[in-house]
Motif scaffolding. Structure first.
Motif, mmCIF file in Angstrom:
data_model
loop_
_atom_site.group_PDB
_atom_site.id
_atom_site.type_symbol
_atom_site.label_atom_id
_atom_site.label_comp_id
_atom_site.label_asym_id
_atom_site.label_seq_id
_atom_site.Cartn_x
_atom_site.Cartn_y
_atom_site.Cartn_z
ATOM 1 N N ASN A 306 0.833 -1.208 0.000
ATOM 2 C CA ASN A 306 0.000 0.000 0.000
ATOM 3 C C ASN A 306 0.860 1.248 0.000
ATOM 4 O O ASN A 306 2.000 1.210 0.454
ATOM 5 C CB ASN A 306 -0.913 -0.007 1.241
ATOM 6 C CG ASN A 306 -2.069 -0.956 1.072
ATOM 7 O OD1 ASN A 306 -3.017 -0.661 0.352
ATOM 8 N ND2 ASN A 306 -1.997 -2.118 1.709
ATOM 9 N N PRO A 307 0.285 2.368 -0.501
ATOM 10 C CA PRO A 307 -1.067 2.574 -1.021
ATOM 11 C C PRO A 307 -1.205 2.152 -2.485
ATOM 12 O O PRO A 307 -0.206 1.934 -3.177
ATOM 13 C CB PRO A 307 -1.260 4.087 -0.871
ATOM 14 C CG PRO A 307 0.119 4.648 -1.034
ATOM 15 C CD PRO A 307 1.036 3.638 -0.391
ATOM 16 N N ILE A 308 -2.463 2.046 -2.914
ATOM 17 C CA ILE A 308 -2.757 1.716 -4.306
ATOM 18 C C ILE A 308 -2.089 2.735 -5.222
ATOM 19 O O ILE A 308 -2.062 3.928 -4.949
ATOM 20 C CB ILE A 308 -4.288 1.724 -4.544
ATOM 21 C CG1 ILE A 308 -4.913 0.437 -4.008
ATOM 22 C CG2 ILE A 308 -4.621 1.867 -6.029
ATOM 23 C CD1 ILE A 308 -6.414 0.377 -4.194
ATOM 24 N N GLY A 309 -1.584 2.252 -6.321
ATOM 25 C CA GLY A 309 -0.948 3.136 -7.294
ATOM 26 C C GLY A 309 0.545 3.212 -7.064
ATOM 27 O O GLY A 309 1.326 2.959 -7.978
ATOM 28 N N TYR A 310 0.933 3.579 -5.863
ATOM 29 C CA TYR A 310 2.370 3.535 -5.548
ATOM 30 C C TYR A 310 2.830 2.083 -5.611
ATOM 31 O O TYR A 310 3.931 1.796 -6.069
ATOM 32 C CB TYR A 310 2.617 4.140 -4.171
ATOM 33 C CG TYR A 310 4.096 4.201 -3.814
ATOM 34 C CD1 TYR A 310 4.965 5.016 -4.541
ATOM 35 C CD2 TYR A 310 4.622 3.435 -2.780
ATOM 36 C CE1 TYR A 310 6.321 5.066 -4.231
ATOM 37 C CE2 TYR A 310 5.971 3.479 -2.462
ATOM 38 C CZ TYR A 310 6.814 4.297 -3.199
ATOM 39 O OH TYR A 310 8.159 4.338 -2.902
ATOM 40 N N LEU A 311 1.985 1.165 -5.127
ATOM 41 C CA LEU A 311 2.176 -0.276 -5.292
ATOM 42 C C LEU A 311 1.072 -0.797 -6.189
ATOM 43 O O LEU A 311 -0.110 -0.519 -5.945
ATOM 44 C CB LEU A 311 2.107 -0.996 -3.944
ATOM 45 C CG LEU A 311 3.352 -1.078 -3.068
ATOM 46 C CD1 LEU A 311 4.481 -1.793 -3.779
ATOM 47 C CD2 LEU A 311 3.780 0.275 -2.555
ATOM 48 N N ARG A 312 1.431 -1.530 -7.214
ATOM 49 C CA ARG A 312 0.435 -2.078 -8.134
ATOM 50 C C ARG A 312 0.328 -3.584 -7.918
ATOM 51 O O ARG A 312 1.257 -4.326 -8.232
ATOM 52 C CB ARG A 312 0.811 -1.754 -9.585
ATOM 53 C CG ARG A 312 0.720 -0.251 -9.865
ATOM 54 C CD ARG A 312 1.220 0.130 -11.233
ATOM 55 N NE ARG A 312 1.151 1.581 -11.421
ATOM 56 C CZ ARG A 312 1.867 2.263 -12.297
ATOM 57 N NH1 ARG A 312 2.726 1.627 -13.090
ATOM 58 N NH2 ARG A 312 1.742 3.574 -12.394
ATOM 59 N N ALA A 313 -0.805 -3.997 -7.378
ATOM 60 C CA ALA A 313 -1.024 -5.410 -7.088
ATOM 61 C C ALA A 313 -2.503 -5.734 -7.260
ATOM 62 O O ALA A 313 -3.369 -4.914 -6.931
ATOM 63 C CB ALA A 313 -0.580 -5.740 -5.669
ATOM 64 N N GLU A 314 -2.759 -6.921 -7.778
ATOM 65 C CA GLU A 314 -4.128 -7.418 -7.916
ATOM 66 C C GLU A 314 -4.246 -8.706 -7.115
ATOM 67 O O GLU A 314 -3.307 -9.502 -7.040
ATOM 68 C CB GLU A 314 -4.457 -7.663 -9.386
ATOM 69 C CG GLU A 314 -4.433 -6.393 -10.233
ATOM 70 C CD GLU A 314 -4.729 -6.677 -11.702
ATOM 71 O OE1 GLU A 314 -4.948 -7.872 -12.035
ATOM 72 O OE2 GLU A 314 -4.733 -5.725 -12.497
ATOM 73 N N PHE A 315 -5.433 -8.916 -6.550
ATOM 74 C CA PHE A 315 -5.652 -10.048 -5.663
ATOM 75 C C PHE A 315 -6.706 -10.975 -6.256
ATOM 76 O O PHE A 315 -7.822 -10.548 -6.556
ATOM 77 C CB PHE A 315 -6.079 -9.552 -4.278
ATOM 78 C CG PHE A 315 -5.026 -8.731 -3.597
ATOM 79 C CD1 PHE A 315 -4.143 -9.305 -2.705
ATOM 80 C CD2 PHE A 315 -4.887 -7.376 -3.878
ATOM 81 C CE1 PHE A 315 -3.154 -8.554 -2.081
ATOM 82 C CE2 PHE A 315 -3.909 -6.608 -3.271
ATOM 83 C CZ PHE A 315 -3.036 -7.200 -2.368
ATOM 84 N N GLY A 316 -6.343 -12.265 -6.437
ATOM 85 C CA GLY A 316 -7.261 -13.272 -6.936
ATOM 86 C C GLY A 316 -7.693 -14.203 -5.830
ATOM 87 O O GLY A 316 -7.536 -13.915 -4.640
ATOM 88 N N PRO A 324 5.078 -3.828 -12.215
ATOM 89 C CA PRO A 324 6.006 -2.706 -12.018
ATOM 90 C C PRO A 324 5.264 -1.460 -11.541
ATOM 91 O O PRO A 324 4.157 -1.156 -12.002
ATOM 92 C CB PRO A 324 6.614 -2.509 -13.415
ATOM 93 C CG PRO A 324 6.487 -3.849 -14.066
ATOM 94 C CD PRO A 324 5.207 -4.432 -13.560
ATOM 95 N N SER A 325 5.871 -0.736 -10.628
ATOM 96 C CA SER A 325 5.178 0.367 -9.973
ATOM 97 C C SER A 325 6.156 1.472 -9.607
ATOM 98 O O SER A 325 7.377 1.285 -9.654
ATOM 99 C CB SER A 325 4.488 -0.141 -8.707
ATOM 100 O OG SER A 325 5.469 -0.547 -7.765
ATOM 101 N N PRO A 326 5.632 2.644 -9.212
ATOM 102 C CA PRO A 326 6.518 3.695 -8.718
ATOM 103 C C PRO A 326 7.366 3.249 -7.530
ATOM 104 O O PRO A 326 8.486 3.740 -7.352
ATOM 105 C CB PRO A 326 5.531 4.800 -8.319
ATOM 106 C CG PRO A 326 4.366 4.605 -9.225
ATOM 107 C CD PRO A 326 4.241 3.113 -9.364
#
Length: 408
Positions: A306-316, A324-326
């Motif tokens: 976290n936070p969203i956007g700074y970390l890019r992750a999806e949960f299944g 890849p993220s900032p």
């Protein structure tokens, strides 16, 4: 503007989680400094701690001021900032404030969890924390509010007598005749990161509860009094505090490490210990189940992702897909988690249920972590065991009456 993973929690859940996140952030040093001592020695550990906090706290202090609308240059602003700082989580670092006027105040620590942790290590470690580290870092934090502020001790540990109460007592004075506090060079480096300038959604002023902290300074922050939107913003800001602190820590470690590999190893050990302890506290605080669904929820709410956007992750259903993220661009915690280095992720899963396993496939900056349940229990990782030596591991928050503090 991006959403927040914390928005899915209720207002009551957030009021529980935000102080937990502040305490988790404080545990970063309980995890990291042990490995700094083993690699660089006690004296260098002390200098790493100074550079770590001085290179990050002025940035995140100003971020929280702006988020909650209490931007200012006086003692009230300094004290409000301490109440939302991972360096001083509520109750564990039990700050008691006195304000004489806008430019003069005092604080005491009725109880200092950090002191309780370090006192058994002896005089040198206590002196290092309460003198060598505190002198420059208190003033460094003041740079965020007023460079002419000085924090000076009335008394502080090592305690004489050994049971002296309060644990310490400091004055805070703002006077333009004082030489202005100067930022350390690392502050500019950390200030240029994506984390430092990452934009979060504004707080909705229309929600039920407080949308800001523009009112009087309170003796204890009552998180239940804030709105859902304000608590979501606080949670995301506290996560950014942790990322900024790590980025500053990584700079200080790399300056002393003989190689990039050693620096990454120290950072990974820090993260692994903090990841496991943080996961345990999040699970327990929110009463989450110990199955795969519960583990995925802990991952979703963990500061690592976290936070969203700074970390890019999806949960299944049984997996986490990281892209890849900032945060990767900054060299933040997430860069320490790869298919070859799964210990931080496994520490989170083990804290939820020792029978859960994490398998990671993909590339260093784009990977999928899958959770499975097996019959045998994994042993707690040594990095987590080291971190849980802190009394913060089992610390329990208590209800407090929140009273406005007036000028004395």
């Amino acid at each position: 503007m991006v959403d927040s993973r914390y928005a899915s929690l209720s207002r009551d859940e957030l009021a529980v989680l935000v102080p937990e996140l502040l305490l988790i952030g404080h545990m970063i040093d309980r995890s990291g400094m042990a490995w700094c001592i083993s690699e660089f020695g006690r004296e260098e550990m002390v200098q790493i701690a100074i550079e770590e906090w001085a290179g990050s706290s002025p940035i995140y202090t100003q971020r929280m001021q702006r988020a909650l609308g209490y931007v200012g240059n006086d003692v009230f602003t300094i004290f409000k900032g301490l109440q939302f700082d991972i360096g001083s989580p509520p109750q564990f670092m039990d700050f008691r404030f006195t304000v004489h006027d806008r430019w003069n105040g005092e604080f005491q620590l009725a109880s200092c969890g950090a002191l309780i942790d370090v006192e058994p290590m002896g005089y040198d470690y206590t002196f290092g924390m309460c003198h060598t580290i505190e002198d420059p870092t208190f003033d460094a934090t003041a740079v965020a509010t007023n460079p002419y502020a000085q924090c000076r001790p009335v008394h502080r540990p090592p305690r004489t007598p050994a049971d002296r109460q309060p644990h310490c007592h400091w004055t805070v004075k703002i006077d333009e005749s004082y030489p202005p506090a100067q930022p350390i060079p690392a502050l500019a480096v950390v200030g240029a990161t994506r984390a430092a300038t990452w934009e979060l959604a504004d707080i909705d002023p229309e929600g039920e509860g407080l949308a800001d902290y523009t009112g009087p300074l309170l003796s204890d922050v009552d998180f239940t009094a804030f709105s859902h939107s304000a608590l979501v913003r606080m949670a995301d800001e506290v996560c950014l505090q942790m990322h900024l602190l790590y980025l500053s820590f990584a700079l200080a470690v790399r300056a002393r490490a003989s190689s990039d590999e050693l620096a990454a190893s120290v950072g990974r050990r820090q993260l692994t210990g903090l990841a496991g302890l943080g996961a345990m506290r999040i699970k327990n605080a929110l009463g989450l189940p110990d199955d795969i669904d519960g583990a995925l929820r802990v991952f979703e709410l963990h500061p690592l992702l976290n936070p969203i956007g700074y970390l890019r992750a999806e949960f299944g259903q049984d997996a986490i897909v990281v892209q890849p993220s900032p945060a990767h661009d900054d060299g933040a915690w997430i860069t320490l988690c790869t298919p070859e280095h799964v210990a931080p992720l496994q520490a989170i899963a083990t804290a939820v249920n020792p029978r859960l396993r994490v398998e990671v496939e993909g590339a260093d900056t784009e990977w999928t972590a899958r959770l499975t349940e097996v019959d045998t229990e994994a042993k707690e990782l040594p990095e987590v065991m080291v971190t849980k030596v802190s009394t913060g591991a089992a610390f329990q928050f208590q209800p407090r009456q929140s009273l406005p503090l007036m000028v004395v």
